[in-house]
Design a protein around this motif. Structure first.
Motif, PDB file in Angstrom:
ATOM      1  N   VAL A  88      26.573   7.057  -5.435  1.00 10.39           N
ATOM      2  CA  VAL A  88      26.838   8.130  -4.469  1.00 10.39           C
ATOM      3  C   VAL A  88      27.739   7.567  -3.375  1.00 10.39           C
ATOM      4  CG1 VAL A  88      25.856   9.815  -2.879  1.00 10.39           C
ATOM      5  CG2 VAL A  88      24.574   9.135  -4.920  1.00 10.39           C
ATOM      6  N   VAL A  89      28.811   8.284  -3.059  1.00 11.68           N
ATOM      7  CA  VAL A  89      29.789   7.833  -2.061  1.00 11.68           C
ATOM      8  C   VAL A  89      29.766   8.750  -0.841  1.00 11.68           C
ATOM      9  CG1 VAL A  89      32.259   7.525  -1.588  1.00 11.68           C
ATOM     10  CG2 VAL A  89      31.282   6.735  -3.754  1.00 11.68           C
ATOM     11  N   LEU A  90      29.724   8.121   0.361  1.00 15.78           N
ATOM     12  CA  LEU A  90      29.841   8.852   1.623  1.00 15.78           C
ATOM     13  C   LEU A  90      30.950   8.210   2.448  1.00 15.78           C
ATOM     14  CD1 LEU A  90      26.531   8.850   0.966  1.00 15.78           C
ATOM     15  CD2 LEU A  90      26.465   9.945   3.196  1.00 15.78           C
ATOM     16  N   LEU A  91      31.835   9.025   2.988  1.00 15.51           N
ATOM     17  CA  LEU A  91      32.857   8.569   3.934  1.00 15.51           C
ATOM     18  C   LEU A  91      32.512   9.205   5.278  1.00 15.51           C
ATOM     19  CD1 LEU A  91      36.053   9.179   1.740  1.00 15.51           C
ATOM     20  CD2 LEU A  91      34.695   7.101   1.912  1.00 15.51           C
ATOM     21  N   THR A  92      31.956   8.429   6.204  1.00 12.87           N
ATOM     22  CA  THR A  92      31.434   9.024   7.433  1.00 12.87           C
ATOM     23  C   THR A  92      31.406   8.031   8.582  1.00 12.87           C
ATOM     24  OG1 THR A  92      29.498  10.116   8.402  1.00 12.87           O
ATOM     25  CG2 THR A  92      29.073   8.460   6.728  1.00 12.87           C
ATOM     26  N   ASP A  93      31.450   8.569   9.794  1.00 15.58           N
ATOM     27  CA  ASP A  93      31.247   7.770  10.997  1.00 15.58           C
ATOM     28  C   ASP A  93      30.057   8.300  11.804  1.00 15.58           C
ATOM     29  OD1 ASP A  93      32.289  10.136  11.868  1.00 15.58           O
ATOM     30  OD2 ASP A  93      33.979   9.278  12.966  1.00 15.58           O
TER      31      ASP A  93
ATOM     32  N   LEU B 244      39.263   2.831  -3.506  1.00 19.60           N
ATOM     33  CA  LEU B 244      38.104   2.314  -2.764  1.00 19.60           C
ATOM     34  C   LEU B 244      37.074   1.706  -3.697  1.00 19.60           C
ATOM     35  CD1 LEU B 244      37.596   5.235  -0.196  1.00 19.60           C
ATOM     36  CD2 LEU B 244      38.309   2.908   0.358  1.00 19.60           C
ATOM     37  N   PHE B 245      36.941   2.254  -4.903  1.00 18.23           N
ATOM     38  CA  PHE B 245      35.911   1.793  -5.847  1.00 18.23           C
ATOM     39  C   PHE B 245      36.538   1.540  -7.221  1.00 18.23           C
ATOM     40  CE2 PHE B 245      33.977   4.574  -2.685  1.00 18.23           C
ATOM     41  CZ  PHE B 245      33.058   3.706  -2.111  1.00 18.23           C
ATOM     42  N   PRO B 246      37.286   0.469  -7.328  1.00 17.54           N
ATOM     43  CA  PRO B 246      38.004   0.200  -8.591  1.00 17.54           C
ATOM     44  C   PRO B 246      37.089  -0.146  -9.760  1.00 17.54           C
ATOM     45  CG  PRO B 246      38.216  -1.645  -7.065  1.00 17.54           C
ATOM     46  CD  PRO B 246      37.568  -0.547  -6.304  1.00 17.54           C
ATOM     47  N   ASP B 247      35.840  -0.530  -9.479  1.00 21.57           N
ATOM     48  CA  ASP B 247      34.937  -0.938 -10.556  1.00 21.57           C
ATOM     49  C   ASP B 247      34.049   0.192 -11.061  1.00 21.57           C
ATOM     50  OD1 ASP B 247      35.865  -3.588 -10.338  1.00 21.57           O
ATOM     51  OD2 ASP B 247      34.445  -4.010  -8.710  1.00 21.57           O
ATOM     52  N   LEU B 248      34.133   1.339 -10.463  1.00 23.53           N
ATOM     53  CA  LEU B 248      33.257   2.453 -10.858  1.00 23.53           C
ATOM     54  C   LEU B 248      34.022   3.452 -11.704  1.00 23.53           C
ATOM     55  CD1 LEU B 248      31.361   3.098  -7.485  1.00 23.53           C
ATOM     56  CD2 LEU B 248      30.694   1.626  -9.401  1.00 23.53           C
ATOM     57  N   ASN B 249      33.285   4.161 -12.572  1.00 27.70           N
ATOM     58  CA  ASN B 249      33.940   5.158 -13.431  1.00 27.70           C
ATOM     59  C   ASN B 249      33.475   6.584 -13.181  1.00 27.70           C
ATOM     60  OD1 ASN B 249      31.412   5.116 -14.552  1.00 27.70           O
ATOM     61  ND2 ASN B 249      32.014   4.035 -16.427  1.00 27.70           N
ATOM     62  N   LYS B 250      32.327   6.760 -12.518  1.00 30.11           N
ATOM     63  CA  LYS B 250      31.844   8.113 -12.228  1.00 30.11           C
ATOM     64  C   LYS B 250      30.995   8.063 -10.957  1.00 30.11           C
ATOM     65  CE  LYS B 250      30.650  12.124 -15.030  1.00 30.11           C
ATOM     66  NZ  LYS B 250      30.092  12.600 -16.311  1.00 30.11           N
ATOM     67  N   ILE B 251      31.322   8.913 -10.013  1.00 27.71           N
ATOM     68  CA  ILE B 251      30.570   8.920  -8.746  1.00 27.71           C
ATOM     69  C   ILE B 251      30.320  10.364  -8.317  1.00 27.71           C
ATOM     70  CG2 ILE B 251      31.520   6.691  -8.015  1.00 27.71           C
ATOM     71  CD1 ILE B 251      32.725   9.658  -6.107  1.00 27.71           C
ATOM     72  N   VAL B 252      29.290  10.538  -7.496  1.00 29.91           N
ATOM     73  CA  VAL B 252      29.054  11.817  -6.821  1.00 29.91           C
ATOM     74  C   VAL B 252      29.452  11.626  -5.369  1.00 29.91           C
ATOM     75  CG1 VAL B 252      27.298  13.403  -5.957  1.00 29.91           C
ATOM     76  CG2 VAL B 252      27.257  12.699  -8.339  1.00 29.91           C
ATOM     77  N   PHE B 253      30.333  12.484  -4.910  1.00 33.42           N
ATOM     78  CA  PHE B 253      30.792  12.423  -3.520  1.00 33.42           C
ATOM     79  C   PHE B 253      30.017  13.446  -2.695  1.00 33.42           C
ATOM     80  CE2 PHE B 253      33.440  14.141  -0.130  1.00 33.42           C
ATOM     81  CZ  PHE B 253      33.728  12.988   0.586  1.00 33.42           C
TER      82      PHE B 253
ATOM     83  N   PHE C 220      33.048  13.117  -9.566  1.00 36.41           N
ATOM     84  CA  PHE C 220      34.393  12.648  -9.907  1.00 36.41           C
ATOM     85  C   PHE C 220      34.330  11.691 -11.098  1.00 36.41           C
ATOM     86  CE2 PHE C 220      35.245  13.766  -5.419  1.00 36.41           C
ATOM     87  CZ  PHE C 220      36.414  14.504  -5.584  1.00 36.41           C
ATOM     88  N   ASP C 221      35.141  11.985 -12.098  1.00 38.84           N
ATOM     89  CA  ASP C 221      35.346  11.056 -13.206  1.00 38.84           C
ATOM     90  C   ASP C 221      36.549  10.186 -12.821  1.00 38.84           C
ATOM     91  OD1 ASP C 221      35.958   9.689 -15.534  1.00 38.84           O
ATOM     92  OD2 ASP C 221      35.582  11.409 -16.841  1.00 38.84           O
ATOM     93  N   LEU C 222      36.267   8.980 -12.316  1.00 36.93           N
ATOM     94  CA  LEU C 222      37.331   8.127 -11.795  1.00 36.93           C
ATOM     95  C   LEU C 222      38.234   7.602 -12.906  1.00 36.93           C
ATOM     96  CD1 LEU C 222      35.471   6.145  -8.987  1.00 36.93           C
ATOM     97  CD2 LEU C 222      36.676   8.332  -8.867  1.00 36.93           C
ATOM     98  N   GLU C 223      37.679   7.428 -14.093  1.00 36.95           N
ATOM     99  CA  GLU C 223      38.519   6.991 -15.205  1.00 36.95           C
ATOM    100  C   GLU C 223      39.567   8.052 -15.542  1.00 36.95           C
ATOM    101  OE1 GLU C 223      35.842   6.014 -18.397  1.00 36.95           O
ATOM    102  OE2 GLU C 223      35.808   3.894 -17.818  1.00 36.95           O
ATOM    103  N   ALA C 224      39.129   9.315 -15.590  1.00 35.77           N
ATOM    104  CA  ALA C 224      40.067  10.405 -15.849  1.00 35.77           C
ATOM    105  C   ALA C 224      41.071  10.528 -14.704  1.00 35.77           C
ATOM    106  CB  ALA C 224      39.308  11.716 -16.040  1.00 35.77           C
TER     107      ALA C 224
END
Length: 540
Positions: A219-224, A346-355, A426-430
């Motif tokens: 799970v990815v969060l972009l926040t301050d 930001l996450f070159p090693d991941l292939n699928k994440i929930v934002f 997000f399918d990061l590979e795609a």
């Protein structure tokens, strides 16, 4: 027999009978005397009821005449009060009917007219002033209608002005950061400096291997926003079927890094792994750095151009002007918001994440999102809302993009529903196999060359263009948005059934201007017993 007669009648009768029979004479005298007494009693019985009736009727008659005199004094239809009394005295019902007709005629004349004599500047402010004006100057029905209309128009303008000011103040209140959130960051930064535990490694050494393990749910969060991030993570873990499978990646800016790290180091999340990383800790290529700077500069230019061309009436948080002000939100210039286009970097090693955006709260297990088949698409997102197919009030393409520009209208349908951002798979590979990021920058340059008028300021408009053809629709109940408005459209069963609630709109859940009903759904995941929460007086 002798008679004594006066002008008032027979006073006395003396009967003499020489032949005897004194008894007979006595009887005749008694009979005549009885008849006179009966006539006196009859006269008293007649007068008394008459006096009583007059005593009852005369006061009412006096009041009736008095009212008629007062009415006729201010009437324009009679030459004198005496004339009016003549035809009104015995026609009370007819008077009321004629009065209604006269008042109706005056009001209809005002309705069909172009305005009020003298405008509304000199209008009366209260009903008492209206009564005093009408009685002191003895004005007619038409004048009464004019004065009343002017007073009502003036009051209506005051009410509308007050409503507009209230909406504007409500909107401005949404743009600030509460003092309690500033306090929380300062207290945590201080704790980071003096407490070794607050500086401990995140995640813990035994969880480090999970950061790049694609078998876990990332799970990815972009926040301050520290408090918002804590609610997103705690609500996700609390509702997860397998929380030990969750790995949270928090990316924040340099100034927020120490308080964010301190919070999750002190308040460790059971089972799940949490990584906090600042933008200053990334070692990006020169190409990415240049691209980020260009992106932010063009977004700033679009924002400034939009602001400078607003009309005075656009500064009203009402109706169609609402979107104008929301487009000027500071979040439109936030680096953390615009960086989502660089998630693959930001996450070159991941292939699928929930934002997840930081203004969401998770209500149900979302682990099945990672196994969702996106049919080769890059992003899974809600397109049609819970209200039905092609139901997306306020978020169609025409609400974000300028369809008067040929380059927009020739490529897109203005009535299509825009996909929801803020809870996406997000399918990061795609993604890496496409040119989405390159297309995004291409559209930014086209906007710059087109006079900065292709879309309203914001994160989503250029993303709609860049991700065109790469979106896979998912069930609407995965993501229900719009809870940050004054009157959220979703209620009851929809709110309970939604997996993720999104507080899109000005009223963020950490502000006090939101709806108490929906804020409670967010507040239940705030740890109000925490010492830092108490010290900063963060209240639900």
């Amino acid at each position: 027999m002798k008679f004594y007669i006066s002008t008032t009648g027979i006073k006395r009768v003396t009967i003499s009978n020489s032949t005897g029979g004194g008894g007979g004479g006595k009887g005749a005298t008694v009979a005549l005397t009885g008849a006179a007494a009966a006539r006196g009693r009859l006269s008293s019985r007649t007068v008394l009821p008459v006096v009583l009736v007059l005593g009852i009727v005369l006061p009412f008659l006096f009041v009736r005449i008095a009212f008629l005199v007062l009415e006729s004094a201010s009437s324009s239809s009679c030459s004198s009060p005496i004339d009016c009394i003549g035809w009104r005295l015995f026609s009370g019902g007819d008077t009321s009917q004629k009065l209604r007709e006269e008042l109706t005629r005056a009001l209809m004349e005002l309705k069909d007219g172009n305005g009020v004599e003298g405008g509304i500047e000199g209008s009366l402010d209260s009903f008492d002033q209206l009564v005093e004006e009408m009685t002191s100057k003895q004005q007619d029905i038409k004048a009464f209608a004019f004065k009343t209309k002017a007073m009502l128009l003036g009051m209506e303008q005051k009410v509308q002005s007050a409503k507009k000011r209230e909406l504007m103040y409500w909107y401005l209140a949404s743009r600030g950061v509460p003092k309690s959130l500033h306090c929380l960051c300062l207290k945590l930064a201080e704790e980071y400096a003096v407490n070794a535990i607050a500086r401990s490694r995140l995640p813990s050494p035994e969880h480090v291997s999970r950061l790049a393990d694609t078998s876990f749910y990332h799970v990815v969060l972009l926040t301050d926003n520290v408090l918002a991030a804590s609610v997103v993570i705690s609500s996700t873990v609390e509702n997860a079927a397998n929380p030990e499978k969750l790995v949270f990646h928090i990316v924040t800016d340099k100034k927020t890094y120490t308080p964010m790290h301190a919070w999750f180091a002190i308040n460790s999340v059971e089972s799940a792994a949490v990584e906090v990383k600042g933008l200053h800790q990334y070692d990006w290529s020169q190409e990415v750095n240049v691209g980020v700077k260009q992106m932010l500069e063009i977004h700033r230019l679009i924002w400034s151009h939009y602001y400078n061309n607003l009309e005075e009436e656009d500064f009203e948080y009402e109706g169609e002007h609402k979107s104008c002000l929301e487009a000027l939100s500071p979040s439109c210039l936030s680096l953390m918001n615009h960086l989502r286009i660089y998630i693959p970097e930001l996450f070159p090693d991941l292939n699928k994440i929930v934002f997840l955006d930081d203004d969401v709260v998770v209500q149900h297990d979302i682990s099945s999102l990672w196994t969702l088949d996106l049919s080769g698409k890059v992003v899974g997102a809600v397109v049609d809302s819970w209200c039905g197919d092609n139901c997306c009030p306020g978020r169609k393409y025409k609400d974000y993009l300028n369809f008067s520009q040929p380059i927009i209208s020739s490529n897109l349908d203005q009535d299509r529903c825009a996909w929801l951002s803020g809870m996406n798979i997000f399918d990061l590979e795609a993604w890496r196999r496409t040119n989405i990021t390159t297309s995004y920058h291409k559209w930014l340059k086209l906007s710059l060359n087109s006079g900065l008028t292709l879309w309203q300021p914001g994160v989503l408009p250029p993303a709609l263009l860049a991700f065109e053809g790469h979106v896979h629709p998912i069930d609407p109940l995965w993501h229900v948005a719009g809870l940050g408005y004054r009157s959220p459209s979703a209620h009851g069963e929809i709110l309970e059934a939604a997996a993720v609630l999104h507080f899109t709109g000005p009223a963020k859940p950490w502000l006090e201007i939101g709806s108490p009903e929906v804020r409670s759904l967010w507040n239940r995941h705030v740890n109000f017993s925490n010492s830092f929460i108490r010290k900063c007086r963060i209240l639900g």
